[in-house]
Design a protein around this motif. Structure first.
Motif, short mmCIF file in Angstrom:
data_model
loop_
_atom_site.label_atom_id
_atom_site.label_comp_id
_atom_site.label_asym_id
_atom_site.label_seq_id
_atom_site.Cartn_x
_atom_site.Cartn_y
_atom_site.Cartn_z
N ALA A 123 -7.12 2.18 3.39
CA ALA A 123 -6.73 0.54 3.26
C ALA A 123 -5.62 0.28 4.13
O ALA A 123 -5.28 -0.67 4.67
N MET A 124 -4.75 1.27 4.30
CA MET A 124 -3.58 1.23 5.18
C MET A 124 -3.91 1.03 6.56
O MET A 124 -3.15 0.25 7.37
N ASP A 159 -5.20 -2.27 7.26
CA ASP A 159 -4.21 -3.24 7.31
C ASP A 159 -3.67 -3.20 8.75
O ASP A 159 -3.15 -4.17 9.25
N HIS A 203 1.76 6.02 9.59
CA HIS A 203 0.78 6.17 8.91
C HIS A 203 -0.13 7.17 9.39
O HIS A 203 -0.78 8.17 9.01
N LEU A 237 -6.55 4.60 -0.40
CA LEU A 237 -5.11 4.15 0.04
C LEU A 237 -4.74 4.03 1.64
O LEU A 237 -4.53 3.39 2.14
N VAL A 246 -6.76 -2.27 -3.89
CA VAL A 246 -6.12 -1.05 -4.49
C VAL A 246 -6.87 -0.71 -5.98
O VAL A 246 -7.14 0.18 -6.22
N ASN A 277 2.17 2.08 -3.77
CA ASN A 277 1.04 2.84 -4.32
C ASN A 277 0.87 3.86 -3.75
O ASN A 277 0.44 4.86 -4.74
N PHE A 289 1.01 -1.28 -0.03
CA PHE A 289 -0.03 0.00 -0.03
C PHE A 289 0.80 1.15 0.01
O PHE A 289 0.61 2.19 -0.45
N CYS A 345 -5.46 -7.49 -0.94
CA CYS A 345 -4.59 -6.25 -1.17
C CYS A 345 -4.91 -5.73 -2.56
O CYS A 345 -5.01 -4.40 -2.84
N SER A 355 -10.07 0.89 -4.99
CA SER A 355 -9.58 2.48 -4.83
C SER A 355 -9.38 3.22 -6.39
O SER A 355 -10.16 4.39 -6.37
#
Length: 312
Positions: free
Chosen positions: A117-118, A121, A244, A114, A145, A65, A62, A141, A148
């Motif tokens: 998503a992170m 995760d 993050h 993203l 993406v 990306n 991620f 995963c 997204s």
């Protein structure tokens, strides 16, 4: 009826930060340096993750990306502004302006998705560590993406198609350094109520859902970390989320700053500076945040440097 001052035009004018010639050199140098730092930093992150097999995990998938998207965000806006300063021309063709707006919306939306998503995760990694590899499979995963990209493309396409239905009058000077959707809507001399309502609803919906999802993830993460008995264990668990969380704070903090500056502050210069923080400064700082706070990335970069040195 067509308004009397409505004309068939083929271009907009990007006013940028300042119309004074003596300021253009400093602005050009500042944004050139920021652009090069952003490109170099994000390419370095992508290279480090791609070259180190230890970093072939969902979190770094991620991140690579995100680095690619940040690279695209600045490449959508800054090069045109630099070219305008060099050529001393503020003109951007109508089609180019729509394309710039479209791609900026795509990549800004991707940044948002993203980061969600992170957050998910990190939630799975800390709250469900034994099932992490099963839940965060390569297939999931890639699907996250891909989803997204699809949502971002559809959102941007919807706004772009709505803009093409608008009429523009003789005033086509954009008080900005790139073609931003709210600024383009301000120039329309046709009824843009639907466009404005749609823009606020979509932005509000995505913002609320995103922040709620990330807040829920981190509330669960904090709850799990507090149950860890040792201080060292707590620090190790939280350190995996620190980078993050910093990027999330920067992204949504500057995003809210842009929203409030356009709604409350009537100074076009202050609004443009706020947008620059969101569209240029944030993508530039992300690689520094992940490099300075992440031991794995540091180690991967050291390996690249040592490999480079051994070849010389």
């Amino acid at each position: 009826m067509v308004p009397e001052n409505e004309t068939q035009f083929t271009e907009f004018i990007l006013l940028g930060f300042s119309e004074k010639p003596e300021h253009q050199g400093a602005i050009f140098l500042l944004f050139l340096v920021m652009y090069l730092v952003t490109v170099f930093g994000n390419l370095l992150i992508m290279l480090a993750i791609g070259s180190d097999s230890h970093l072939h995990t969902p979190m770094y998938f991620f991140l690579s990306n995100l680095s690619f998207v940040d690279l695209c965000v600045v490449s959508t806006t800054v090069p045109k502004m630099l070219m305008n300063i060099l050529t001393q021309s503020k003109v951007i063709p109508y089609a180019d302006c729509l394309a710039q707006m479209y791609f900026f919306l795509v990549f800004a939306g991707l940044d948002n998705f993203l980061l969600i998503a992170m957050a998910y995760d990190r939630f799975v990694a800390i709250c469900h560590p034994l099932r992490y590899t099963v839940i965060m499979s390569p297939r999931l995963c890639v699907l996250l993406v891909l989803l997204s990209w699809i949502l971002s493309l559809l959102n941007s396409l919807l706004h772009s198609l709505m803009v093409t239905q608008l009429s523009f009058c003789t005033d086509h000077a954009i008080q900005h350094f790139f073609c931003d959707l709210p600024q383009i809507l301000k120039l329309s001399c046709s009824d843009n109520l639907v466009n404005n309502v749609l823009a606020y609803i979509v932005a509000g919906l995505l913002g609320v859902l995103s922040i709620t999802g990330i807040f829920f993830s981190y509330s669960q993460i904090c709850s799990s970390i507090l149950k860890v008995p040792s201080a060292g264990g707590k620090y190790k668990a939280f350190s995996t989320c620190g980078s993050h969380l910093s990027v999330v704070s920067l992204f949504y903090g500057t995003g809210l700053g842009v929203y409030f500056s356009s709604s409350v502050i009537h100074s076009s210069w202050k609004s443009t500076v706020a947008s620059a923080m969101y569209a240029v400064v944030t993508p530039m700082l992300n690689p520094f945040i992940y490099t300075l706070r992440n031991k794995d990335i540091k180690d991967a970069l050291r390996k690249i440097i040592s490999r480079k040195a051994s070849f010389q």
